[in-house]
Design an enzyme around this catalytic site. Structure first.
Site, PDB file in Angstrom:
ATOM      1  N   HIS A  31       0.843  -1.204   0.000  1.00 17.81           N
ATOM      2  CA  HIS A  31       0.000   0.000   0.000  1.00 17.81           C
ATOM      3  C   HIS A  31       0.873   1.247   0.000  1.00 17.81           C
ATOM      4  CE1 HIS A  31       0.145   1.512   4.284  1.00 17.81           C
ATOM      5  NE2 HIS A  31       0.463   0.268   4.561  1.00 17.81           N
ATOM      6  N   ASP A  49       6.334   2.685   7.180  1.00  9.70           N
ATOM      7  CA  ASP A  49       4.986   2.221   6.863  1.00  9.70           C
ATOM      8  C   ASP A  49       4.237   3.285   6.084  1.00  9.70           C
ATOM      9  OD1 ASP A  49       2.497   1.103   6.798  1.00  9.70           O
ATOM     10  OD2 ASP A  49       2.099   1.272   8.942  1.00  9.70           O
ATOM     11  N   GLU A  52      -5.015   1.373   2.848  1.00  8.61           N
ATOM     12  CA  GLU A  52      -4.810   0.195   3.708  1.00  8.61           C
ATOM     13  C   GLU A  52      -4.984   0.599   5.153  1.00  8.61           C
ATOM     14  OE1 GLU A  52      -2.459  -2.462   6.392  1.00  8.61           O
ATOM     15  OE2 GLU A  52      -2.287  -0.312   6.070  1.00  8.61           O
ATOM     16  N   GLU A  53      -4.489   1.815   5.451  1.00  9.06           N
ATOM     17  CA  GLU A  53      -4.497   2.280   6.836  1.00  9.06           C
ATOM     18  C   GLU A  53      -5.904   2.457   7.387  1.00  9.06           C
ATOM     19  OE1 GLU A  53      -2.102   2.162   8.610  1.00  9.06           O
ATOM     20  OE2 GLU A  53      -0.272   2.426   7.451  1.00  9.06           O
ATOM     21  N   ASP A  99       4.323  -4.728   3.169  1.00 16.26           N
ATOM     22  CA  ASP A  99       3.726  -3.489   3.671  1.00 16.26           C
ATOM     23  C   ASP A  99       4.897  -2.598   4.076  1.00 16.26           C
ATOM     24  OD1 ASP A  99       2.643  -1.582   5.481  1.00 16.26           O
ATOM     25  OD2 ASP A  99       0.880  -2.820   5.822  1.00 16.26           O
ATOM     26  N   HIS A 132       3.479   5.211  12.817  1.00 14.86           N
ATOM     27  CA  HIS A 132       2.297   6.060  12.612  1.00 14.86           C
ATOM     28  C   HIS A 132       2.418   7.446  13.258  1.00 14.86           C
ATOM     29  CE1 HIS A 132      -0.742   2.630  11.487  1.00 14.86           C
ATOM     30  NE2 HIS A 132       0.303   2.667  10.694  1.00 14.86           N
TER      31      HIS A 132
HETATM   32 ZN   LIG Z   1       1.175  -0.291   6.389  1.00 15.36          ZN
END
Ligand SMILES: [Zn+2]
Length: 711
Positions: A356, A366, A403-404, A432, A520
């Site tokens: 993603h 990520d 995706e998140e 990922d 994140h």
């Molecule tokens: Zn991810």
């Protein structure tokens, strides 16, 4: 430069499935599914791919992808979709296109938290900037929030509920503390559960609003140096993320089970099972400390104490907090970018590589490390194809959006192309986060174990210069068994979910893992990657090689190398673990399922012997003569799908795997979930269905064995 490395004996045993007492065979380096001659050719082809790898090319993609925040639905993310598309075209991929889906993706209009008693104080809900890292200040990282939070304006007493897991609330209630109507403050980890599960549990318990914070015990200074000095999270770092109940059904909440294309039927948001009803806010420990400091009531138990410089109490009160979340309820457009290298012999058989590209902020680990890896894989594999080395089967490159949020792009795409994928998907290979360190972590359906181990043996570990398999064995303190190196029990939390659980396609999930405390947050950025995660882009480049070799092996194999014997052996461990459930053996007879697994293993061994004989004989049959066999092999995993899915979650169709609500893996989910709830009637019905699916897989294995050409 490539070095020839002799096979380790134990790898040979796994790879070709010979009994331990047989002498090693002469073709020690034969790749599973290939003849000896084809193995030599395949390795030279892969070596040519490896020679094309360029860390600087990966770095260029990575720097562009991480230049600005790019959450799903944003203008920047749309620009990146176009960039991915253009790179696919430049790499010579065919049929490059963007699929657009309109999905529920609300953005925040307001997020605010303040304490009204016993002191007045307002949470910053923001992350600090550092002079050494331009990305950490000055750029609008936006409001910090949890995707799919409900809107709400709540003022209430606060309780500390540890990790917000069921046992935590049980304990609080046992102390006479009623969570209903309170604002619960919970930690992200210890033990880990998906934040959406914390929201689900809080909602179920009647909690009015939820604050989820990052305790320094779990990903901050207690682990090591914090950003920008080290890889762990500083006091102000905030872990954003979605709380969607996608453990019930992933994808756009308004189109559960079908693609959210223009004109598609949409259910009302009130009917959507995956939409949380509780307002929730993520927080740094710097913001959480004043609230927890102002809690009275009993001292929290020792394992609830975190690493903030306070003694943690459970409340309720005297801290009273005012929490406000206002979401816009919006539907937004997301893009899936797809491109292909069509197979020269079997264009309808597909090996899919997916990652993603949407991020919470810059998304260095990520997912941009994975996106850069995908783009470099497309470049080198595209170059090979253009030089005349086209794979026999089709390689599909897919870059997913959102995706998140709810594993959205991959789910919608999988639902849209379910028929084509059901017929032709050989495997789905997910990356990922490509790189947050140097430890290889692999999850996969067990039938792919031997191929994965063989690939690792042919890749050089950048740091040590030794082969990746040896390093991998050392880091997992391993005696050579695939079982303890590859996680064969799959939960959820990334884009492989639709392929495994909805479509019955074998999956692999790959990552290089390391100390990483900024997940994140805005510190998951270029500075972090270039100083801590992957200086020099060596592990991203190694991942391109692992991923590319794996894709090529599956795409070029004479016979699709699914080790069904190893798969059946893994299912036997799943069945054995059922026995640990209280009273299960009293209530359920596991004889039939045990016999079904034994039967499958027996057929799988017969099949494997026939395939090995065909591939190792002096006169290997011509490649084309394996066509019917491969079609049959491709269908085996599909036999493991339950028509109606597992009870209460019909979207999850695989009889062997489903995520728990925490995202943790749950094998034999239909039986296990019912048995754990002591619903023995459902458990026994599910056990019967499981036996039927195993028998169907056995029959498919037997049909495949009958199609192996004689050497
Ligand atoms: Zn991810």
């Amino acid at each position: 430069m490539k070095f020839f490395r002799p096979a380790f004996a134990f790898v040979l045993l796994i790879a070709v499935g010979v009994a331990a007492d047989e002498p090693p065979q002469s073709d020690t380096t034969r790749i599973p599914g290939f003849t000896a001659a084809a193995s030599t050719f395949e390795r030279s082809l892969e070596a040519r791919m490896a020679d094309l790898l360029d860390p600087e090319s990966t770095a260029r993609h990575f720097r562009l992808l991480t230049a600005e925040p790019h959450p799903a639905g944003s203008a920047r993310n749309l620009e990146l979709a176009a960039y991915v598309r253009d790179q696919f075209v430049a790499s010579g991929l065919e049929g490059v296109q963007m699929h657009s889906y309109d999905v529920l993706l609300p953005w925040p209009k307001k997020v605010a938290v303040s304490m009204v008693e016993p002191v007045e104080w307002t949470a910053s809900l923001a992350e600090d900037g550092y002079p050494v890292d331009p990305d950490s200040h000055g750029v609008g990282a936006g409001l910090t929030y949890l995707g799919m939070s409900a809107s709400g304006d709540i003022t209430a007493d606060v309780i500390y509920a540890h990790s917000g897991n069921p046992e935590d609330y049980d304990w609080l209630i046992a102390q006479g503390i009623d969570p209903r109507g309170k604002i619960a403050v919970v930690r992200y980890s210890n033990p880990y559960s998906y934040r959406g599960f914390k929201a689900w549990e809080a909602q179920r318990r009647g909690v009015a609003a939820l604050i989820i914070y990052s305790d320094p015990m779990d990903d901050g200074y207690r682990k090591g140096d914090v950003f920008p000095r080290g890889p762990w999270g500083p006091a102000s770092h905030i872990q954003r993320g979605a709380i969607t109940y996608d453990f019930i059904v992933p994808g756009d909440p308004l189109t559960p089970g079908w693609p959210s294309l223009e004109g598609a039927k949409r259910i009302a948001v009130e009917e959507a099972q995956s939409v949380p009803l509780i307002p929730a806010v993520p927080m740094s420990w710097r913001d959480a400390q004043p609230i927890l400091e102002n809690l009275g009531g009993p001292v929290a138990p020792p394992d609830w104490q975190g690493a903030m410089p306070i003694t943690y109490h459970i409340g309720p009160g005297p801290a009273k907090v005012h929490l406000e979340v206002e979401m816009d309820g919006g539907t937004r457009s997301i893009q899936v970018v797809e491109g292909r290298i069509s197979g020269s012999e079997k264009p309808d058989e597909m090996v899919i590589l997916g990652n993603h590209f949407d991020a919470w902020v810059y998304g260095a680990v990520d997912p941009s490390s994975g996106t850069a890896t995908l783009l470099e894989a497309a470049r080198v594999l595209g170059k090979l194809a253009r030089s005349g080395q086209r794979p026999r089967r089709t390689l599909v490159f897919a870059c997913w959006d959102a995706e998140e949020w709810h594993l959205t792009g991959s789910t919608e795409w999988g639902e849209q192309f379910a028929a084509e994928l059901g017929r032709g998907a050989v495997a789905y290979l997910n990356v990922d986060s490509s790189t947050s360190g140097s430890n290889l972590l692999v999850s996969a359906v067990a039938s792919l174990n031997p191929t994965i181990l063989e690939v690792a043996r042919d890749v050089i570990d950048p740091k040590s210069g030794r082969d990746l398999l040896a390093i991998w064995q050392e880091t997992t303190a391993n005696d050579g068994g695939a079982e303890s190196m590859i996680e064969n029990n799959l939960g959820s939390g990334s884009d492989y979910t639709v392929f495994l659980n909805f479509l019955g396609v074998p999956v692999v999930d790959l990552t290089f893992d390391g100390p990483y405390g900024v997940y994140h947050s805005q510190y998951d950025n270029r500075y972090w990657m270039e100083h801590f995660g992957d200086p020099g882009y060596r592990y991203m480049t190694a991942m391109v090689e692992v991923w590319g070799r794996l894709a090529l092996r599956l795409a070029n194999a004479d016979v699709l190398s699914f080790d069904l014997g190893q798969y059946a052996a893994t299912v036997r461990t799943f069945v054995a673990s059922l026995r640990e459930i209280t009273r299960l053996e009293e209530k359920l007879d596991l004889t039939a399922v045990g016999a079904a697994v034994d039967g499958w293993q027996k057929e799988a061994e017969i099949l494997q012997q026939k395939i090995d004989a065909a591939l190792t004989g002096d006169n290997a049959p011509p490649a084309g003569s394996f066509s019917a066999l491969n079609t049959a092999l491709l269908g085996v995993e599909r036999e493991l799908l339950l028509t109606n899915g597992i009870p209460g979650r019909p979207w999850f169709k695989h009889a062997l795997y489903a995520p728990r609500y925490t995202y943790a893996a749950m094998s034999l989910p239909g039986v296990r979930e019912a048995a754990e709830a002591e619903d023995w009637e459902t458990a026994s019905r599910q056990l019967k269905l499981l036996v039927e699916r195993l028998q169907a897989a056995t029959a498919a294995t037997r049909r495949a064995a009958a199609l192996v050409p004689k050497p």
